[in-house]
Design a protein around this motif. Structure first.
Motif, PDB file in Angstrom:
ATOM      1  N   PRO A  59       0.877  -1.178   0.000  1.00 13.47           N
ATOM      2  CA  PRO A  59       0.000   0.000   0.000  1.00 13.47           C
ATOM      3  C   PRO A  59       0.909   1.221   0.000  1.00 13.47           C
ATOM      4  CG  PRO A  59      -0.348  -1.391   1.969  1.00 13.47           C
ATOM      5  CD  PRO A  59       0.874  -1.899   1.292  1.00 13.47           C
ATOM      6  N   PHE A  60       0.612   2.172  -0.849  1.00  9.87           N
ATOM      7  CA  PHE A  60       1.512   3.307  -1.056  1.00  9.87           C
ATOM      8  C   PHE A  60       1.060   4.495  -0.213  1.00  9.87           C
ATOM      9  CE2 PHE A  60       3.336   6.647  -4.024  1.00  9.87           C
ATOM     10  CZ  PHE A  60       4.648   6.373  -3.700  1.00  9.87           C
ATOM     11  N   VAL A  61       1.942   4.933   0.663  1.00 13.38           N
ATOM     12  CA  VAL A  61       1.654   6.055   1.551  1.00 13.38           C
ATOM     13  C   VAL A  61       2.191   7.340   0.919  1.00 13.38           C
ATOM     14  CG1 VAL A  61       1.998   7.028   3.847  1.00 13.38           C
ATOM     15  CG2 VAL A  61       1.943   4.532   3.544  1.00 13.38           C
ATOM     16  N   VAL A  62       1.317   8.287   0.658  1.00 12.16           N
ATOM     17  CA  VAL A  62       1.749   9.568   0.093  1.00 12.16           C
ATOM     18  C   VAL A  62       2.052  10.527   1.244  1.00 12.16           C
ATOM     19  CG1 VAL A  62       1.082  11.554  -1.302  1.00 12.16           C
ATOM     20  CG2 VAL A  62       0.447   9.242  -2.025  1.00 12.16           C
ATOM     21  N   ALA A  63       3.325  10.847   1.417  1.00 11.39           N
ATOM     22  CA  ALA A  63       3.748  11.676   2.546  1.00 11.39           C
ATOM     23  C   ALA A  63       3.874  13.149   2.146  1.00 11.39           C
ATOM     24  CB  ALA A  63       5.074  11.167   3.097  1.00 11.39           C
ATOM     25  N   LYS A  64       4.189  13.391   0.880  1.00  9.41           N
ATOM     26  CA  LYS A  64       4.186  14.758   0.336  1.00  9.41           C
ATOM     27  C   LYS A  64       3.540  14.668  -1.038  1.00  9.41           C
ATOM     28  CE  LYS A  64       7.040  18.751  -1.003  1.00  9.41           C
ATOM     29  NZ  LYS A  64       8.349  19.416  -0.904  1.00  9.41           N
ATOM     30  N   PRO A  65       2.302  15.105  -1.153  1.00  6.20           N
ATOM     31  CA  PRO A  65       1.596  14.981  -2.432  1.00  6.20           C
ATOM     32  C   PRO A  65       2.202  15.893  -3.491  1.00  6.20           C
ATOM     33  CG  PRO A  65       0.101  15.635  -0.636  1.00  6.20           C
ATOM     34  CD  PRO A  65       1.498  15.767  -0.127  1.00  6.20           C
ATOM     35  N   ALA A  66       2.063  15.475  -4.736  1.00  8.09           N
ATOM     36  CA  ALA A  66       2.515  16.311  -5.844  1.00  8.09           C
ATOM     37  C   ALA A  66       1.660  17.570  -5.891  1.00  8.09           C
ATOM     38  CB  ALA A  66       2.391  15.540  -7.153  1.00  8.09           C
ATOM     39  N   PRO A  67       2.281  18.696  -6.293  1.00 12.23           N
ATOM     40  CA  PRO A  67       1.492  19.925  -6.402  1.00 12.23           C
ATOM     41  C   PRO A  67       0.411  19.750  -7.467  1.00 12.23           C
ATOM     42  CG  PRO A  67       3.715  20.228  -7.307  1.00 12.23           C
ATOM     43  CD  PRO A  67       3.680  18.878  -6.690  1.00 12.23           C
TER      44      PRO A  67
ATOM     45  N   THR B 297      10.075  12.377   5.839  1.00 16.06           N
ATOM     46  CA  THR B 297       8.884  13.179   5.536  1.00 16.06           C
ATOM     47  C   THR B 297       9.159  14.652   5.812  1.00 16.06           C
ATOM     48  OG1 THR B 297       7.475  11.288   6.091  1.00 16.06           O
ATOM     49  CG2 THR B 297       6.423  13.457   6.078  1.00 16.06           C
TER      50      THR B 297
ATOM     51  N   ALA C 106      11.438  15.974   3.079  1.00 15.91           N
ATOM     52  CA  ALA C 106      10.688  16.198   1.837  1.00 15.91           C
ATOM     53  C   ALA C 106       9.850  17.471   1.928  1.00 15.91           C
ATOM     54  CB  ALA C 106       9.804  14.992   1.541  1.00 15.91           C
TER      55      ALA C 106
ATOM     56  N   LYS D 180       9.283  17.229  -5.182  1.00 22.18           N
ATOM     57  CA  LYS D 180       7.908  17.556  -5.584  1.00 22.18           C
ATOM     58  C   LYS D 180       6.903  16.545  -5.055  1.00 22.18           C
ATOM     59  CE  LYS D 180       9.336  21.102  -7.827  1.00 22.18           C
ATOM     60  NZ  LYS D 180       9.190  22.409  -7.154  1.00 22.18           N
ATOM     61  N   PHE D 181       7.412  15.381  -4.690  1.00 23.66           N
ATOM     62  CA  PHE D 181       6.534  14.315  -4.221  1.00 23.66           C
ATOM     63  C   PHE D 181       7.362  13.353  -3.405  1.00 23.66           C
ATOM     64  CE2 PHE D 181       5.086   9.964  -4.533  1.00 23.66           C
ATOM     65  CZ  PHE D 181       3.730  10.048  -4.277  1.00 23.66           C
ATOM     66  N   PHE D 182       6.777  12.845  -2.307  1.00 27.42           N
ATOM     67  CA  PHE D 182       7.431  11.783  -1.544  1.00 27.42           C
ATOM     68  C   PHE D 182       6.386  10.775  -1.082  1.00 27.42           C
ATOM     69  CE2 PHE D 182       8.721  10.375   2.866  1.00 27.42           C
ATOM     70  CZ  PHE D 182       9.481   9.308   2.418  1.00 27.42           C
ATOM     71  N   GLY D 183       6.659   9.522  -1.382  1.00 26.11           N
ATOM     72  CA  GLY D 183       5.778   8.450  -0.940  1.00 26.11           C
ATOM     73  C   GLY D 183       6.614   7.247  -0.544  1.00 26.11           C
ATOM     74  N   TRP D 184       6.020   6.363   0.204  1.00 25.13           N
ATOM     75  CA  TRP D 184       6.758   5.176   0.635  1.00 25.13           C
ATOM     76  C   TRP D 184       5.789   4.013   0.864  1.00 25.13           C
ATOM     77  CZ3 TRP D 184       5.682   2.892   5.346  1.00 25.13           C
ATOM     78  CH2 TRP D 184       4.901   3.660   6.231  1.00 25.13           C
ATOM     79  N   GLY D 185       6.370   2.824   0.970  1.00 21.86           N
ATOM     80  CA  GLY D 185       5.544   1.655   1.238  1.00 21.86           C
ATOM     81  C   GLY D 185       6.357   0.554   1.869  1.00 21.86           C
TER      82      GLY D 185
END
Lengths: 107, 107
Positions: free
Chosen positions: A96-104, B25, B28, B35-40
């Motif tokens: 499951p992908f956790v978005v920690a900083k969403p894209a603008p 986080t 970022a 521009k984006f940071f995600g993890w899993g």
């Protein structure tokens, strides 16, 4: 939350990578449970960091069930046999992908 | 086209992974070029596929120059030392990301 299926690979010598990517793109277009498909080829070529992997393939699903339905689909099975035979090494991660900083937001 | 920086890792025993993710986080959020940071975290635990890797970290930049600016930033350098020391194994891939099947539009 989306569910990701990520593959890092190194292809065997002589494999026509463009053909594989074309087949993968066709598969992704045909299977509705695949909500997103993207790929990339490492360009920095720092062997100490890439460990010899060259390509990344990323697919997204609505859930783990979507991934399972894809893996169980006959079109996936047919492709997977060809795909795996073309690989020298592979790592697969499913999460499951956790978005920690969403894209603008974009226009 | 966005430029991706992808890390697959396995942490050393005893590492508090939540703390690392919190620091990442924060980093970022602080660095505009990220521009984006995600993890899993892999949930299928198929050792033959994951090769022992457990976590994926994904950052996006506008370009390879954005990545280079991030890597050269003192905040990144300070974090990277801690991060690398916490890892048992790591693969890093840097690539322009090709979207072959875009995600469906959401409301």
């Amino acid at each position: 939350m989306e569910f990701k299926h990520l593959c890092l690979v190194r292809f065997k010598e002589g494999v026509v990578v463009d053909d594989i990517i074309q087949e993968l793109t066709k598969l992704a277009a045909e299977l509705d449970m695949i909500k997103f498909f993207g790929w990339g080829k490492d360009v920095l070529n720092q062997e100490a960091l890439t460990q010899g992997f060259t390509h990344v393939f990323s697919m997204c699903f609505d859930s783990a069930e979507g991934l399972a339905a894809c893996m169980g689909h006959e079109k996936h099975s047919a492709f997977a046999a060809t795909f795996m035979a073309a690989l020298d090494k592979v790592v697969v991660m499913d999460f499951p992908f956790v978005v920690a900083k969403p894209a603008p937001a974009t226009a």
